[in-house]
Design a protein around this motif. Structure first.
Motif, PDB file in Angstrom:
ATOM      1  N   ILE A 296      77.355  -1.533  -4.837  1.00  0.00           N
ATOM      2  CA  ILE A 296      77.713  -1.067  -5.559  1.00  0.00           C
ATOM      3  C   ILE A 296      78.497  -0.921  -7.603  1.00  0.00           C
ATOM      4  N   ASP A 297      77.772   0.261  -7.889  1.00  0.00           N
ATOM      5  CA  ASP A 297      77.999   0.353  -9.167  1.00  0.00           C
ATOM      6  C   ASP A 297      77.235  -1.598 -10.141  1.00  0.00           C
ATOM      7  N   ALA A 298      76.531  -2.566  -9.407  1.00  0.00           N
ATOM      8  CA  ALA A 298      76.631  -3.503  -9.746  1.00  0.00           C
ATOM      9  C   ALA A 298      74.492  -3.054 -10.598  1.00  0.00           C
ATOM     10  N   GLY A 299      74.581  -1.904 -10.262  1.00  0.00           N
ATOM     11  CA  GLY A 299      72.838  -1.709 -11.751  1.00  0.00           C
ATOM     12  C   GLY A 299      72.995  -1.568 -13.044  1.00  0.00           C
ATOM     13  N   ARG A 300      72.210  -1.271 -13.871  1.00  0.00           N
ATOM     14  CA  ARG A 300      71.949  -1.346 -15.417  1.00  0.00           C
ATOM     15  C   ARG A 300      71.572   0.065 -15.550  1.00  0.00           C
ATOM     16  N   THR A 301      71.903   1.111 -16.962  1.00  0.00           N
ATOM     17  CA  THR A 301      71.127   2.082 -17.448  1.00  0.00           C
ATOM     18  C   THR A 301      70.467   1.798 -19.016  1.00  0.00           C
ATOM     19  N   PRO A 302      69.408   2.406 -18.532  1.00  0.00           N
ATOM     20  CA  PRO A 302      68.423   1.850 -19.593  1.00  0.00           C
ATOM     21  C   PRO A 302      69.155   3.054 -20.709  1.00  0.00           C
ATOM     22  N   CYS A 303      68.637   2.415 -21.739  1.00  0.00           N
ATOM     23  CA  CYS A 303      69.092   3.007 -23.185  1.00  0.00           C
ATOM     24  C   CYS A 303      69.136   5.025 -22.995  1.00  0.00           C
ATOM     25  N   ALA A 304      70.016   5.339 -23.485  1.00  0.00           N
ATOM     26  CA  ALA A 304      69.987   6.411 -23.659  1.00  0.00           C
ATOM     27  C   ALA A 304      70.507   7.225 -24.626  1.00  0.00           C
ATOM     28  N   LEU A 305      71.739   6.819 -25.803  1.00  0.00           N
ATOM     29  CA  LEU A 305      71.531   7.410 -26.811  1.00  0.00           C
ATOM     30  C   LEU A 305      72.252   6.658 -27.689  1.00  0.00           C
ATOM     31  N   PHE A 306      71.719   6.766 -29.023  1.00  0.00           N
ATOM     32  CA  PHE A 306      71.510   5.457 -30.216  1.00  0.00           C
ATOM     33  C   PHE A 306      70.561   4.093 -29.707  1.00  0.00           C
ATOM     34  N   CYS A 307      69.005   4.762 -29.408  1.00  0.00           N
ATOM     35  CA  CYS A 307      68.205   4.034 -28.929  1.00  0.00           C
ATOM     36  C   CYS A 307      68.037   3.345 -30.319  1.00  0.00           C
ATOM     37  N   PRO A 308      67.372   1.929 -29.942  1.00  0.00           N
ATOM     38  CA  PRO A 308      66.498   1.501 -31.243  1.00  0.00           C
ATOM     39  C   PRO A 308      65.130   2.089 -31.379  1.00  0.00           C
ATOM     40  N   PHE A 309      64.797   2.166 -32.377  1.00  0.00           N
ATOM     41  CA  PHE A 309      63.402   2.604 -32.952  1.00  0.00           C
ATOM     42  C   PHE A 309      62.178   1.559 -34.011  1.00  0.00           C
ATOM     43  N   PRO A 310      61.007   1.262 -32.426  1.00  0.00           N
ATOM     44  CA  PRO A 310      60.260   1.761 -31.490  1.00  0.00           C
ATOM     45  C   PRO A 310      62.086   1.322 -30.509  1.00  0.00           C
ATOM     46  N   LEU A 311      61.638   2.369 -29.175  1.00  0.00           N
ATOM     47  CA  LEU A 311      62.026   1.840 -27.710  1.00  0.00           C
ATOM     48  C   LEU A 311      61.191   0.307 -27.505  1.00  0.00           C
ATOM     49  N   PRO A 312      62.134  -0.697 -27.194  1.00  0.00           N
ATOM     50  CA  PRO A 312      62.004  -2.007 -26.626  1.00  0.00           C
ATOM     51  C   PRO A 312      61.807  -1.708 -25.049  1.00  0.00           C
ATOM     52  N   PHE A 313      60.300  -2.652 -24.466  1.00  0.00           N
ATOM     53  CA  PHE A 313      59.719  -2.187 -23.488  1.00  0.00           C
ATOM     54  C   PHE A 313      60.875  -2.015 -22.536  1.00  0.00           C
ATOM     55  N   THR A 314      61.981  -3.228 -22.666  1.00  0.00           N
ATOM     56  CA  THR A 314      63.126  -3.252 -21.554  1.00  0.00           C
ATOM     57  C   THR A 314      64.293  -2.693 -21.477  1.00  0.00           C
ATOM     58  N   ASN A 315      63.871  -0.958 -22.470  1.00  0.00           N
ATOM     59  CA  ASN A 315      64.904   0.112 -22.579  1.00  0.00           C
ATOM     60  C   ASN A 315      63.743   1.409 -22.567  1.00  0.00           C
ATOM     61  N   ASP A 316      62.458   1.182 -21.951  1.00  0.00           N
ATOM     62  CA  ASP A 316      61.562   2.101 -21.953  1.00  0.00           C
ATOM     63  C   ASP A 316      61.327   2.728 -20.415  1.00  0.00           C
ATOM     64  N   TRP A 317      62.334   3.089 -19.667  1.00  0.00           N
ATOM     65  CA  TRP A 317      62.569   3.481 -17.919  1.00  0.00           C
ATOM     66  C   TRP A 317      63.458   4.290 -17.771  1.00  0.00           C
ATOM     67  N   GLN A 318      63.999   4.865 -16.677  1.00  0.00           N
ATOM     68  CA  GLN A 318      64.573   6.366 -16.198  1.00  0.00           C
ATOM     69  C   GLN A 318      65.116   5.617 -14.475  1.00  0.00           C
ATOM     70  N   LEU A 319      65.705   5.576 -14.335  1.00  0.00           N
ATOM     71  CA  LEU A 319      66.726   5.685 -13.040  1.00  0.00           C
ATOM     72  C   LEU A 319      66.467   6.913 -12.514  1.00  0.00           C
ATOM     73  N   GLY A 320      65.891   7.913 -12.955  1.00  0.00           N
ATOM     74  CA  GLY A 320      65.906   9.243 -11.679  1.00  0.00           C
ATOM     75  C   GLY A 320      67.166   9.624 -12.065  1.00  0.00           C
ATOM     76  N   ASN A 321      67.516  10.838 -11.895  1.00  0.00           N
ATOM     77  CA  ASN A 321      68.127  11.942 -11.411  1.00  0.00           C
ATOM     78  C   ASN A 321      69.105  11.689 -10.167  1.00  0.00           C
ATOM     79  N   TYR A 322      68.049  11.401  -8.987  1.00  0.00           N
ATOM     80  CA  TYR A 322      68.510  10.941  -7.230  1.00  0.00           C
ATOM     81  C   TYR A 322      68.279   9.518  -7.034  1.00  0.00           C
ATOM     82  N   ALA A 323      68.706   9.112  -6.372  1.00  0.00           N
ATOM     83  CA  ALA A 323      68.152   8.393  -4.845  1.00  0.00           C
ATOM     84  C   ALA A 323      67.045   8.685  -4.217  1.00  0.00           C
TER      85      ALA A 323
END
Length: 355
Positions: A296-323
């Motif tokens: 529970i609540d043990a995951g991480r979220t990729p960068c959404a706001l104020f992201c570095p440019f160019p976006l690094p690979f480790t932030n270039d992914w999606q959670l998906g809106n739904y489990a």
């Protein structure tokens, strides 16, 4: 049988002058017909698979992409208006089942050129093969340099038995995203539940997947400048290792519930991984974290706001809106680890258990 399942035709967004088809299939024969037509009609097509059971009857479902344009195939479709496949169910388990019935592999997909593929809301069960039992996606290039994007999300791989690979094997992409999938009770003689292989310069992201009770590890081959990120997965195998990474050092391990891994090079970075019992909620086929689960609540979220440019690979992914079962992601302070999301908040006794 005529394929009554073509419900509309639309202009493809790809740079080709032909029309792309959308198919609605409602039985195994229609599925085979749609896969055959989609493989040869020189367009990127969509196959909508109605809810139900689709047995292979001894011969795997097969898609061969002759023109290098790819496919979108998804399950969970039903009839709401007078038209079949007019609405898609929310995410869930076992509503659209492709069944090898322990007589064959479930599905094989052979792509060409720069083809991409998207696969979602399908269940691959009971595959049996001397090679790959569940789903195999491959593309051949003699120089191992590929283009095309593969995305697999909200699928289930269960009770598949293969000599080489039990559940899923993928090769031949430039970008691979495997997220919010369940792998359970798959068995391989070569101790491989999921194999990702032999690409040069590819990007691979596996996030928020649940792998439990499988006899076999995730095995990934990294070559050249290829990059790999595993984030928010729970990987607890019956095999000695949960993860095996061959070659390369540009790989990252973040916020996973993982026992042991084997690699020729250590990860470039690893944070907040842990090794604890999953503690799922009671009930058969229930993989949602219980109130006392460390997921529970043990995951991480990729960068959404104020992201570095160019976006690094480790932030270039999606959670998906739904489990996987349709729960909204990030119901608490962070996403849960694994393919399922709980409404519980993190128990204070697990807040300091991370490595």
């Amino acid at each position: 049988m005529s394929i009554k399942s073509i419900i509309f035709i639309l202009i493809s967004q790809l740079p080709t002058s032909v029309l792309a088809a959308t198919f609605c299939v409602q039985d195994a024969t229609e599925l085979r017909t749609a896969l055959s037509i989609a493989g040869s009609n020189n367009s990127f097509d969509t196959i909508r698979v109605s809810t139900g059971l689709y047995q292979t009857n001894g011969t795997a479902f097969s898609f061969y992409d002759e023109n290098g344009l790819g496919l979108d195939i998804s399950g969970g479709w039903s009839q709401v208006t007078s038209a079949p496949c007019s609405a898609q169910l929310g995410q869930g388990l076992y509503h659209t089942v492709l069944d090898g019935d322990a007589t064959s592999a479930v599905m094989d997909i052979l792509l060409t050129d720069s083809a991409s593929i998207h696969i979602s809301q399908l269940t691959f069960i009971n595959g049996l093969s001397s090679d790959v039992a569940g789903l195999e996606i491959s593309k051949y290039e003699p120089d191992n340099i590929f283009t095309g994007t593969y995305t697999l999300e909200h699928n289930v791989f269960a009770n598949n038995e293969g000599v080489s690979t039990s559940a899923l094997e993928v090769t031949g992409f430039e970008r691979l995203d495997i997220r919010n999938n369940l792998f359970v009770d798959n068995h391989s003689d070569f101790e491989t539940v999921l194999r990702i292989g032999e690409n040069l310069g590819a990007e691979m992201v596996l996030n928020n997947n649940t792998l439990v009770n499988n006899l076999g590890a995730i095995k990934v081959s990294l070559y050249g400048s290829s990059q790999l990120l595993l984030a928010n997965n729970t990987m607890r195998s019956l095999y000695a290792y949960d993860l095996v990474v061959f070659g390369g050092e540009d790989w990252h391990l973040y916020n996973n519930n993982i026992g042991r891994y084997l690699s020729s090079e250590e990860p470039l970075a690893q944070f907040n991984n842990y090794k604890l019992p999953n503690r799922f909620a009671p009930g058969t086929n229930n993989y949602t974290p219980a109130a006392d689960s460390p997921l529970i609540d043990a995951g991480r979220t990729p960068c959404a706001l104020f992201c570095p440019f160019p976006l690094p690979f480790t932030n270039d992914w999606q959670l998906g809106n739904y489990a996987l079962e349709g729960q909204l992601r990030e119901q608490g302070n962070a996403p849960d680890t694994g393919a399922f999301e709980s409404a519980h908040t993190q128990d204070i006794i697990f807040m300091q258990v991370f490595d």
